[in-house]
Motif scaffolding. Structure first.
Motif, PDB file in Angstrom:
ATOM      1  N   ARG A 178       2.388   1.896  -3.444  1.00 17.40           N
ATOM      2  CA  ARG A 178       1.401   2.417  -4.398  1.00 17.40           C
ATOM      3  C   ARG A 178       1.070   3.876  -4.098  1.00 17.40           C
ATOM      4  O   ARG A 178       0.921   4.694  -5.017  1.00 17.40           O
ATOM      5  N   GLU A 179       0.966   4.206  -2.827  1.00 19.70           N
ATOM      6  CA  GLU A 179       0.681   5.610  -2.476  1.00 19.70           C
ATOM      7  C   GLU A 179       1.815   6.528  -2.919  1.00 19.70           C
ATOM      8  O   GLU A 179       1.579   7.627  -3.427  1.00 19.70           O
ATOM      9  N   THR A 180       3.050   6.074  -2.743  1.00 23.42           N
ATOM     10  CA  THR A 180       4.198   6.873  -3.181  1.00 23.42           C
ATOM     11  C   THR A 180       4.212   7.009  -4.692  1.00 23.42           C
ATOM     12  O   THR A 180       4.435   8.104  -5.237  1.00 23.42           O
ATOM     13  N   ASP A 195       1.686   6.913  -6.666  1.00 24.48           N
ATOM     14  CA  ASP A 195       0.595   7.814  -7.059  1.00 24.48           C
ATOM     15  C   ASP A 195       1.008   9.274  -6.943  1.00 24.48           C
ATOM     16  O   ASP A 195       0.694  10.098  -7.809  1.00 24.48           O
ATOM     17  N   GLN A 205       0.836  -1.206   0.000  1.00 26.45           N
ATOM     18  CA  GLN A 205       0.000   0.000   0.000  1.00 26.45           C
ATOM     19  C   GLN A 205       0.871   1.257   0.000  1.00 26.45           C
ATOM     20  O   GLN A 205       0.602   2.218  -0.738  1.00 26.45           O
ATOM     21  N   TYR A 206       1.927   1.251   0.807  1.00 22.59           N
ATOM     22  CA  TYR A 206       2.818   2.414   0.876  1.00 22.59           C
ATOM     23  C   TYR A 206       3.488   2.676  -0.476  1.00 22.59           C
ATOM     24  O   TYR A 206       3.591   3.819  -0.929  1.00 22.59           O
ATOM     25  N   PRO A 211      -3.692  10.590  -6.155  1.00 27.09           N
ATOM     26  CA  PRO A 211      -3.171  10.343  -4.801  1.00 27.09           C
ATOM     27  C   PRO A 211      -4.007  11.012  -3.721  1.00 27.09           C
ATOM     28  O   PRO A 211      -4.646  12.046  -3.956  1.00 27.09           O
ATOM     29  N   GLU A 212      -3.990  10.419  -2.540  1.00 29.17           N
ATOM     30  CA  GLU A 212      -4.595  11.060  -1.366  1.00 29.17           C
ATOM     31  C   GLU A 212      -3.631  12.029  -0.705  1.00 29.17           C
ATOM     32  O   GLU A 212      -4.041  12.913   0.037  1.00 29.17           O
ATOM     33  N   TYR A 213      -2.337  11.853  -0.977  1.00 29.31           N
ATOM     34  CA  TYR A 213      -1.323  12.551  -0.200  1.00 29.31           C
ATOM     35  C   TYR A 213      -0.479  13.469  -1.072  1.00 29.31           C
ATOM     36  O   TYR A 213      -0.404  13.333  -2.295  1.00 29.31           O
TER      37      TYR A 213
END
Length: 802
Positions: free
Chosen positions: A474-476, A478, A471-472, A710-712
């Protein structure tokens, strides 16, 4: 004056130089017994490598022809050469060298002895005027043992009643033998007492020096045309001692050549027959597919299995000396991964497994690979390239998807993938150097490879029960993907106006770059800069690199920004040649010959690359332009030599015959380039399958089909962001535990958030910034838990509209 034991005069000779990189063939025996590799150009043997594929031990071996009175002819300069392979894909060569004055023809068959450390060639001298008795024939060999032309010692000798010529340097020995007794032998120093000087000036051998110590030396032997009838076998053998080298050379010289050739050819044919049928493409009637596959296979180490060098050549070797130790006979991880992908496309699964094992064994403890390395894994240059850390991840993922690695088998490689992905997230996305050996900045190509690598690693993480890490990653990925345009897409420039586009992708480099002329074999260091220091771009480089966004599945082929960029690329970088359209690497590229054709010497003018025709063809195929892709495949074939070798660069301007530079033909750069052959193989496979062979499906699904956002937003000391899009959570990542003290209103009120250890090498704090309106300025600082002190500096980020 010569005698029984005569030291050659004129030592140590002129400074040693290598020879032409325009190889018409390369070869090696396809077994582990024979540890020699050979190269051909200008109708003669060039470098022979022993005992490893990165250790050149000769400069060249050619023939001299005289009539003993007036006529002198040097085979490599004074003949027209025709090259043929003995069988499709088998690197055994037949050469026909016809004298430009119509005096003689020399027929050669060249292979590596499949049972010994020796290269053997069968010679047939055919007089076209007069009889064989009217000619003298001499074999001239220049040893460059252990990658150095200086410090070699040479002598004449006899081993088991066979006269031979010898050379030695630092524990590597060479012996030169003929199947018929040498009529005369001599050794000397290049430029003063070598056999070329003697025969050129006197039209026959008058010197018979027996020793030449510690210098740039040459060996010469006269072939007894009367006793041989014009046919003989020349053998160059190697070993750790003169006796061992002599044994290797003698075996090649005395064994029936047809027997050696049959065994050599059969070993290659057995391997080729294990591959699936060759994909056929009607647009490419004279295919070099099998030759390309054999180039990759012949460039592999036999001691460090799976290690494949970039090229068995030294670009502009005739202008390079001992200070340029590596040439291209080094491993670049990127080129190696590309080669392995091509072997996978060709169905050579066992070979790909060896490459993956080699990559795992050469990975450094922190997860990255050297910029380039000797075959043993020892670094050569000192730089770091982020795409070279991502490519092995993509290779392992590709091997899984194509069925090479079965379900559950990925755990064997997970530790390597985990280390590589950690290195990427800790040090990316700014490239420390990009794929063309340039300096730090944002490279579209590297960004595409990094992001695709993170998503591939995420899938492998899940397969190994690391869902949180997946998950981390993929978030990065994104976040990085969402910033590509911010980092690399420029608008409103004079160039945009010139080509009537709103903008285009660029490679952006910071202002302390020396220049854009660093080649693969000439890395120019840059000034050090504090990590994360904000800089304005000094150079915006136009490059076909932007097509990587499509190749690696981050943007669609018809994305307007891609189409805009192609207009600029074609307007600035394309060149039409007799073989077809080609492209330069980027504007103001300095890696190539000078305008007058003189060799690259740290500066020059970059030329067109056949490799880029393959990359463009893959883009066209991704855009469903099959006809255009097939035409570019045919162009790559046209740029190859008679022996099927694809060059690194093509001479793309007017002919300069005196420098052997002709419009649309190979320049003095590397040839064959393994990466170019890999691209050719993959393009043949992609056209056969009607889709791009190595595009990762993870990126296509996530960013083209689902358009994931991305959310972040991420902030780190080594990659600070100064703007936060509305609706995003600010994730702060630091390397140590800290209290984040922050405020959204210039410290009128403030809050504290304790970082959390992720287990991924970071401590993170997520600031609830997703509800803040545009125009808000966020301020924050740190109290470091272990040091028990404040950072002593505030940082700010402004919230902006997306």
């Amino acid at each position: 004056m010569t005698g029984p034991d005569t030291q050659a005069p004129g030592g140590p000779g002129i400074p040693a130089r290598w020879t032409s990189s325009a190889k018409t063939g390369i070869g090696t025996a396809l077994n582990l017994r024979s540890r020699v590799w050979f190269t051909l150009s200008h109708g003669i043997l060039n470098e022979i490598y022993y005992p490893e594929v990165d250790q050149a031990c000769t400069r060249d071996l050619g023939l001299l022809v005289t009539d003993g009175k007036e006529f002198f002819s040097e085979e490599k300069r004074d003949t027209k050469t025709e090259v043929q392979t003995q069988s499709p894909g088998v690197p055994a060569y037949h050469l026909s060298n016809t004298c430009s004055r119509g005096m003689y023809r020399i027929e050669k068959d060249i292979i590596a002895d499949p049972d010994h450390h020796a290269v053997v060639q069968r010679i047939r001298f055919i007089p076209l005027r007069g009889s064989i008795d009217d000619y003298h024939l001499y074999a001239l060999l220049a040893p460059h043992l252990g990658n150095r032309g200086g410090g070699n010692s040479a002598w004449t000798g006899n081993e088991k009643n066979r006269d031979m010529l010898f050379a030695e340097r630092d524990g590597i020995c060479l012996a030169f033998a003929c199947s018929r007794p040498w009529k005369k032998m001599s050794v000397g120093y290049v430029g003063s007492s070598d056999g070329w000087q003697d025969v050129r000036n006197n039209k026959e051998m008058t010197w018979e020096y027996t020793r030449a110590e510690e210098g740039n030396v040459a060996l010469i032997g006269e072939i007894d045309l009367g006793r041989s009838g014009g046919t003989c076998v020349l053998s160059v053998g190697f070993g750790p001692t003169p006796v061992r080298a002599a044994q290797e050379a003698a075996a090649g010289a005395r064994t029936d050549f047809e027997t050696l050739l049959a065994k050599y050819r059969n070993e290659w044919q057995v391997w080729l027959n294990r591959l699936p049928p060759v994909p056929r493409n009607s647009a490419d009637p004279k295919d070099i597919y099998l030759e390309s596959v054999s180039v990759l296979r012949a460039s592999e180490s036999k001691l460090h299995r799976g290690g494949i060098i970039a090229s068995l050549s030294i670009p502009w070797g005739f202008a390079k000396g001992d200070d340029d130790l590596g040439g291209y006979h080094l491993v670049w991880t990127r080129d190696l991964a590309e080669a392995a992908g091509a072997l996978l496309a060709a169905g050579a699964h066992e070979d790909v497994r060896r490459v993956i094992d080699y990559l795992v064994s050469t990975q450094l403890p922190d997860g990255h690979w050297p910029q380039n390395m000797w075959i043993s894994g020892s670094p050569y240059w000192g730089g770091i390239q982020m795409d070279e850390t991502a490519f092995p991840i993509l290779l392992i993922d590709l091997a899984c998807r194509k069925g090479l690695l079965k379900q559950g088998e990925t755990g064997r490689f997970w530790n390597s993938v985990e280390k590589a992905s950690r290195y990427l997230v800790m040090n990316g996305p700014v490239t420390q150097q990009d794929r063309w050996e340039e300096d730090p900045g944002y490279s579209v190509f590297t960004l595409a490879v990094e992001i695709a690598g993170l998503l591939a690693a995420a899938d492998l993480a899940e397969a190994n029960n690391e869902s949180r890490y997946a998950q981390y990653l993929r978030e990065t990925a994104d976040v990085w993907n969402s910033n590509i345009e911010k980092w690399t897409y420029v608008t409103g420039t004079d160039l945009a106006q010139r080509f009537d586009v709103d903008g285009y992708y660029v490679r952006i480099a910071p202002p302390d770059i020396a220049d854009a002329s660093s080649p693969k074999n000439g890395y120019v260091p840059i000034k050090n800069r504090p990590p994360g220091e904000s800089v304005e771009p000094a150079s915006r480089i136009i490059s076909p690199d932007a097509l990587a966004l499509v190749r690696f599945g981050l943007r669609s082929a018809d994305d307007p920004r891609i189409l805009n960029t192609i207009k600029v690329i074609d307007g600035l970088l394309s060149v039409k040649t007799p073989g077809g359209q080609l492209w330069h690497r980027y504007n103001d590229d300095g890696y190539g010959e000078h305008q007058d054709g003189s060799p690259f010497d740290g500066t020059g003018i970059g030329r067109a690359w056949p490799l880029l025709a393959g990359e463009r063809a893959h883009y066209e195929l991704a855009g469903r332009h099959r006809k255009e892709a097939a035409a570019l495949l045919l162009a790559m074939r046209k740029f190859s030599t008679d022996g099927g070798m694809i060059p690194e660069q093509i001479w793309d301007t007017g002919d300069i015959p005196g420098r052997e530079l002709f419009f649309g033909r190979p320049s003095g750069s590397a040839m064959p380039l393994v990466w170019a052959h890999a691209e050719y193989i993959k393009l043949v496979r992609s056209l056969h399958d009607n889709h791009v062979f190595d595009t990762p499906p993870q990126t296509v699904e996530r960013y083209i089909n689902r358009k994931t956002e991305p959310e972040y937003a991420l902030w780190r000391f080594n990659h600070k962001c100064n703007a936060l899009p509305t609706g995003k959570i600010l994730r702060i990542e630091v390397l140590a535990s800290a209290l984040v003290h922050w405020s959204p209103d210039n410290w009128a009120k403030a809050s504290d958030i304790q970082t959390t250890e992720t287990g991924f090498g970071f401590h993170t704090a997520e600031l609830p910034t997703d509800t803040l309106p545009a125009g808000t300025t966020i301020s924050f600082t740190f109290f470091w838990d272990e040091a028990q002190k404040w950072e002593g500096k505030d940082y700010t980020i402004r919230v902006s509209e997306q």
